[in-house]
Design an enzyme around this catalytic site. Structure first.
Site, mmCIF file in Angstrom:
data_model
loop_
_atom_site.group_PDB
_atom_site.id
_atom_site.type_symbol
_atom_site.label_atom_id
_atom_site.label_comp_id
_atom_site.label_asym_id
_atom_site.label_seq_id
_atom_site.Cartn_x
_atom_site.Cartn_y
_atom_site.Cartn_z
ATOM 1 N N ASN A 199 -5.518 2.520 -12.790
ATOM 2 C CA ASN A 199 -4.959 1.155 -12.251
ATOM 3 C C ASN A 199 -3.621 1.908 -12.779
ATOM 4 O O ASN A 199 -2.784 2.480 -13.962
ATOM 5 C CB ASN A 199 -5.366 0.059 -13.134
ATOM 6 C CG ASN A 199 -3.796 -1.035 -12.402
ATOM 7 O OD1 ASN A 199 -3.501 -1.088 -11.547
ATOM 8 N ND2 ASN A 199 -2.800 -1.761 -13.688
ATOM 9 N N GLY A 235 0.653 -1.112 -0.236
ATOM 10 C CA GLY A 235 -0.226 0.348 -0.417
ATOM 11 C C GLY A 235 0.544 1.450 -0.232
ATOM 12 O O GLY A 235 0.505 2.439 0.209
ATOM 13 N N ARG A 251 -5.552 -9.189 -8.115
ATOM 14 C CA ARG A 251 -6.714 -9.635 -9.200
ATOM 15 C C ARG A 251 -7.504 -8.685 -10.127
ATOM 16 O O ARG A 251 -6.962 -8.085 -10.702
ATOM 17 C CB ARG A 251 -8.137 -9.768 -8.331
ATOM 18 C CG ARG A 251 -7.356 -10.429 -6.781
ATOM 19 C CD ARG A 251 -7.105 -11.821 -6.388
ATOM 20 N NE ARG A 251 -8.421 -12.900 -6.975
ATOM 21 C CZ ARG A 251 -7.769 -13.768 -7.430
ATOM 22 N NH1 ARG A 251 -6.843 -14.200 -7.466
ATOM 23 N NH2 ARG A 251 -8.591 -15.023 -8.199
ATOM 24 N N LEU A 260 -10.087 -8.225 -12.522
ATOM 25 C CA LEU A 260 -11.126 -8.009 -12.592
ATOM 26 C C LEU A 260 -12.401 -8.518 -13.917
ATOM 27 O O LEU A 260 -11.739 -8.763 -14.826
ATOM 28 C CB LEU A 260 -11.605 -7.021 -12.183
ATOM 29 C CG LEU A 260 -10.834 -6.551 -10.344
ATOM 30 C CD1 LEU A 260 -10.697 -5.011 -10.807
ATOM 31 C CD2 LEU A 260 -11.804 -6.669 -9.734
ATOM 32 N N LEU A 315 -6.086 -6.193 -20.988
ATOM 33 C CA LEU A 315 -5.698 -6.119 -19.318
ATOM 34 C C LEU A 315 -4.121 -5.710 -19.285
ATOM 35 O O LEU A 315 -3.617 -6.081 -20.629
ATOM 36 C CB LEU A 315 -5.091 -7.926 -18.881
ATOM 37 C CG LEU A 315 -4.167 -7.911 -18.225
ATOM 38 C CD1 LEU A 315 -5.274 -7.703 -16.298
ATOM 39 C CD2 LEU A 315 -3.882 -9.022 -17.530
ATOM 40 N N ASP A 316 -3.782 -4.232 -18.852
ATOM 41 C CA ASP A 316 -3.115 -3.258 -19.292
ATOM 42 C C ASP A 316 -3.489 -2.646 -19.600
ATOM 43 O O ASP A 316 -2.315 -2.944 -20.292
ATOM 44 C CB ASP A 316 -2.342 -4.633 -18.276
ATOM 45 C CG ASP A 316 -2.277 -5.269 -17.237
ATOM 46 O OD1 ASP A 316 -2.356 -4.318 -16.181
ATOM 47 O OD2 ASP A 316 -0.952 -5.841 -16.030
ATOM 48 N N HIS A 353 0.829 0.929 -12.832
ATOM 49 C CA HIS A 353 0.988 -0.653 -13.325
ATOM 50 C C HIS A 353 3.113 0.091 -14.066
ATOM 51 O O HIS A 353 2.895 1.045 -14.093
ATOM 52 C CB HIS A 353 0.807 -1.172 -14.931
ATOM 53 C CG HIS A 353 1.123 -2.020 -15.618
ATOM 54 N ND1 HIS A 353 0.807 -3.258 -14.900
ATOM 55 C CD2 HIS A 353 2.658 -2.682 -16.696
ATOM 56 C CE1 HIS A 353 1.566 -4.779 -15.131
ATOM 57 N NE2 HIS A 353 2.071 -3.718 -15.839
ATOM 58 N N THR A 367 -9.559 -0.795 -18.396
ATOM 59 C CA THR A 367 -10.597 -1.341 -19.864
ATOM 60 C C THR A 367 -10.427 -2.633 -20.147
ATOM 61 O O THR A 367 -10.317 -3.308 -18.660
ATOM 62 C CB THR A 367 -10.946 -0.687 -21.273
ATOM 63 O OG1 THR A 367 -9.591 -1.523 -22.130
ATOM 64 C CG2 THR A 367 -10.619 0.407 -21.419
HETATM 65 C C1 GAR Z 1 3.591 -1.205 -7.274
HETATM 66 O O1 GAR Z 1 4.372 -0.891 -8.027
HETATM 67 C C2 GAR Z 1 2.273 -1.500 -8.340
HETATM 68 O O2 GAR Z 1 2.332 -0.364 -9.374
HETATM 69 C C3 GAR Z 1 1.914 -2.781 -9.275
HETATM 70 O O3 GAR Z 1 2.040 -3.675 -8.039
HETATM 71 C C4 GAR Z 1 2.891 -2.845 -6.388
HETATM 72 C C5 GAR Z 1 2.213 -2.329 -5.766
HETATM 73 O O4 GAR Z 1 2.762 -1.021 -4.314
HETATM 74 N N1 GAR Z 1 1.134 -3.278 -9.581
HETATM 75 C C6 GAR Z 1 0.713 -4.152 -10.468
HETATM 76 O O5 GAR Z 1 1.732 -4.652 -10.293
HETATM 77 C C7 GAR Z 1 -0.591 -4.723 -10.808
HETATM 78 N N2 GAR Z 1 -0.469 -5.973 -11.835
HETATM 79 P P1 GAR Z 1 1.924 -0.795 -3.230
HETATM 80 O O6 GAR Z 1 1.019 -1.962 -2.572
HETATM 81 O O7 GAR Z 1 3.110 -0.591 -2.721
HETATM 82 O O8 GAR Z 1 1.174 0.349 -3.307
#
Ligand code: GAR
Length: 233
Positions: free
Chosen positions: A113, A18, A97, A99, A150-151, A115, A147
């Site tokens: 989102n 988080g 996850r 969606l 995915l990504d 990424h 959308t």
């Molecule tokens: C982040 O690097 C985010 O971009 C990635 O997970 C990490 C979460 O870090 N998200 C993905 O890979 C989505 N497919 P955080 O919990 O410290 O924010």
């Protein structure tokens, strides 16, 4: 339509540390971002991000996907939980996850989102390792509308980092995260101000009334390491 003079009600979905959530909480506390985080929801009950939410006085809820027989049933329960808070925007911040189409369609144009790659490069998982393996010189992060691809939703903002000769997954992920913490609050702020929309017909981002032909580059050139938000030990 949200009244841009009131804080934007949002719900943030997480699965892990988080740190992006923390960046949003802190930007809001600094009044750089006018949002009311109505809830933080995690599919992982032990996600540290839930603790970050509690410390900030935000309702923190877990919905363990393992307790559901399939994706559709989980998605429906998640949607019901989110909609109780009536958010104008759903923010995926490290939500791991996939969606389903019904869920994504329900929030189309009001779900973002982040990424950890320069999309369309390295959609999916393990992005830092794959960028290193591919011998890339540059990597980064993207914020996009979600959308059903995915990504693959239209990208709003990207931030770039160099890949250094002695980088490993950890050092590279850390450098990218600093940029994530910089760009995500900015994009949410634009949305809250009513400056940002998804043109669903053309699958295009509209910023200040103009369709984006390429993502906005919002790299923080200082790469300020104060915003790394590690998990406390
Ligand atoms: C982040 O690097 C985010 O971009 C990635 O997970 C990490 C979460 O870090 N998200 C993905 O890979 C989505 N497919 P955080 O919990 O410290 O924010």
């Amino acid at each position: 339509m949200h009244d841009a003079s009131a804080p934007l009600p949002i719900v943030v979905l997480i699965s892990g540390s988080g740190s992006n959530l923390q960046a949003i909480i802190d930007a809001a506390a600094r009044k750089e971002l006018s949002v009311e985080i109505r809830a933080v929801i995690s599919n992982n009950p032990s996600a540290f991000g839930l603790e970050r939410a509690r410390r900030a006085g935000i309702p923190a809820l877990a919905l363990d996907h393992k307790a559901f027989p399939d994706r559709d049933v989980f998605d429906t329960a998640l949607q019901t939980m989110i909609d109780r808070f009536e958010p104008a925007l759903v923010v995926l911040a490290g939500f791991m996850r996939i969606l389903g189409p019904g869920f994504v369609t329900h929030y189309l144009g009001r779900m973002l989102n982040i990424h950890p790659s320069l999309l369309p490069a390295f959609a999916g998982l393990d992005t830092h390792n794959r960028a290193l393996e591919a011998g890339m010189r540059e990597h980064g992060a993207s914020v996009h509308f979600v959308t059903n691809e995915l990504d693959g939703g239209p990208v709003i903002v990207q931030a770039r980092v160099p890949i250094l000769p002695d980088d490993n997954v950890k050092t590279l992920a850390q450098r990218v995260l600093v940029q994530e913490h910089h760009i995500y609050p900015v994009v949410i702020h634009w949305f809250a101000e009513g400056r940002l929309q998804l043109d669903q017909e053309h699958n295009q981002v509209v910023l200040d009334g103009t369709p984006l032909t390429s993502p906005v580059d919002y790299t923080d050139a200082d790469n300020n390491p104060q915003t790394t938000y590690p998990d406390p030990q």
